[in-house]
Design a protein around this motif. Structure first.
Motif, PDB file in Angstrom:
ATOM      1  N   THR A 146      26.416  22.625  -2.604  1.00  0.00           N
ATOM      2  CA  THR A 146      27.862  22.493  -2.745  1.00  0.00           C
ATOM      3  C   THR A 146      28.182  21.025  -2.970  1.00  0.00           C
ATOM      4  O   THR A 146      27.389  20.148  -2.643  1.00  0.00           O
ATOM      5  CB  THR A 146      28.592  22.998  -1.481  1.00  0.00           C
ATOM      6  N   GLN A 147      29.317  20.762  -3.552  1.00  0.00           N
ATOM      7  CA  GLN A 147      29.728  19.384  -3.814  1.00  0.00           C
ATOM      8  C   GLN A 147      30.803  18.918  -2.833  1.00  0.00           C
ATOM      9  O   GLN A 147      30.993  17.725  -2.649  1.00  0.00           O
ATOM     10  CB  GLN A 147      30.251  19.249  -5.254  1.00  0.00           C
ATOM     11  N   GLU A 148      31.500  19.862  -2.221  1.00  0.00           N
ATOM     12  CA  GLU A 148      32.567  19.527  -1.294  1.00  0.00           C
ATOM     13  C   GLU A 148      31.985  18.978   0.009  1.00  0.00           C
ATOM     14  O   GLU A 148      30.814  19.152   0.291  1.00  0.00           O
ATOM     15  CB  GLU A 148      33.415  20.775  -0.965  1.00  0.00           C
ATOM     16  N   SER A 149      32.844  18.369   0.780  1.00  0.00           N
ATOM     17  CA  SER A 149      32.460  17.951   2.124  1.00  0.00           C
ATOM     18  C   SER A 149      31.957  19.180   2.875  1.00  0.00           C
ATOM     19  O   SER A 149      32.540  20.264   2.767  1.00  0.00           O
ATOM     20  CB  SER A 149      33.679  17.357   2.843  1.00  0.00           C
ATOM     21  N   LEU A 150      30.886  19.025   3.622  1.00  0.00           N
ATOM     22  CA  LEU A 150      30.347  20.162   4.365  1.00  0.00           C
ATOM     23  C   LEU A 150      31.348  20.693   5.387  1.00  0.00           C
ATOM     24  O   LEU A 150      31.406  21.898   5.653  1.00  0.00           O
ATOM     25  CB  LEU A 150      29.032  19.778   5.036  1.00  0.00           C
ATOM     26  N   ILE A 151      32.161  19.803   5.924  1.00  0.00           N
ATOM     27  CA  ILE A 151      33.200  20.238   6.866  1.00  0.00           C
ATOM     28  C   ILE A 151      34.240  21.078   6.139  1.00  0.00           C
ATOM     29  O   ILE A 151      34.692  22.100   6.643  1.00  0.00           O
ATOM     30  CB  ILE A 151      33.859  19.021   7.565  1.00  0.00           C
ATOM     31  N   GLU A 152      34.593  20.675   4.913  1.00  0.00           N
ATOM     32  CA  GLU A 152      35.543  21.465   4.127  1.00  0.00           C
ATOM     33  C   GLU A 152      34.971  22.840   3.791  1.00  0.00           C
ATOM     34  O   GLU A 152      35.689  23.835   3.825  1.00  0.00           O
ATOM     35  CB  GLU A 152      35.925  20.726   2.845  1.00  0.00           C
ATOM     36  N   VAL A 153      33.688  22.897   3.476  1.00  0.00           N
ATOM     37  CA  VAL A 153      33.045  24.190   3.199  1.00  0.00           C
ATOM     38  C   VAL A 153      33.118  25.066   4.438  1.00  0.00           C
ATOM     39  O   VAL A 153      33.478  26.244   4.369  1.00  0.00           O
ATOM     40  CB  VAL A 153      31.582  23.995   2.738  1.00  0.00           C
ATOM     41  N   GLU A 154      32.800  24.499   5.587  1.00  0.00           N
ATOM     42  CA  GLU A 154      32.833  25.246   6.840  1.00  0.00           C
ATOM     43  C   GLU A 154      34.246  25.722   7.149  1.00  0.00           C
ATOM     44  O   GLU A 154      34.457  26.877   7.517  1.00  0.00           O
ATOM     45  CB  GLU A 154      32.285  24.383   7.982  1.00  0.00           C
ATOM     46  N   GLU A 155      35.221  24.835   6.984  1.00  0.00           N
ATOM     47  CA  GLU A 155      36.607  25.208   7.276  1.00  0.00           C
ATOM     48  C   GLU A 155      37.101  26.285   6.320  1.00  0.00           C
ATOM     49  O   GLU A 155      37.797  27.210   6.735  1.00  0.00           O
ATOM     50  CB  GLU A 155      37.505  23.971   7.226  1.00  0.00           C
ATOM     51  N   ALA A 156      36.746  26.199   5.048  1.00  0.00           N
ATOM     52  CA  ALA A 156      37.152  27.212   4.077  1.00  0.00           C
ATOM     53  C   ALA A 156      36.553  28.563   4.445  1.00  0.00           C
ATOM     54  O   ALA A 156      37.230  29.595   4.369  1.00  0.00           O
ATOM     55  CB  ALA A 156      36.722  26.806   2.671  1.00  0.00           C
TER      56      ALA A 156
END
Length: 115
Positions: free
Chosen positions: A86-96
């Motif tokens: 993934t290219q997004e922040s890992l925290i953003e992936v988790e939150e999504a």
């Protein structure tokens, strides 16, 4: 048998295989760290190259174990597909993913039971 936290004889062969793989993965990651530190401080160019080569071999071994776990142990495939490449922040992936799994923040997914 100190790697077992439950009685060995109570674990089936598949669970023992998980223990083997997980412990081997820990050992490979530890070796990666050791070789990386040695390469970082080596003053001798040839030793540095050997340490980097060894580190990279251990990375290969670790990845092979991760792939075995993905294929064989529940949960690995789902989580690896969620986060890897993934290219997004890992925290953003988790939150999504957390928002997708919950209809509202703080409801632990229970709101879906009443909707």
């Amino acid at each position: 048998m100190q790697d077992y936290h439950q009685p060995y004889e109570e674990l089936n062969q598949q669970d023992r295989s998980y223990v083997y793989a997980l412990n081997s993965l820990k050992e490979e990651i530890e070796a990666i760290d050791w070789y990386n530190q040695r390469a970082a401080v080596s003053k001798d160019k040839t030793i540095k190259e050997i340490m980097e080569h060894n580190r990279d071999e251990e990375i290969e071994h670790a990845v092979m174990l991760i792939e075995w776990l993905r294929r064989n142990m529940a949960g690995w495939d789902e989580q690896l597909r969620k986060y890897l490449f993934t290219q997004e922040s890992l925290i953003e992936v988790e939150e999504a993913n957390s928002e997708d799994n919950n209809s509202g923040k703080g409801d632990l997914g229970l709101r879906k039971l009443t909707d």
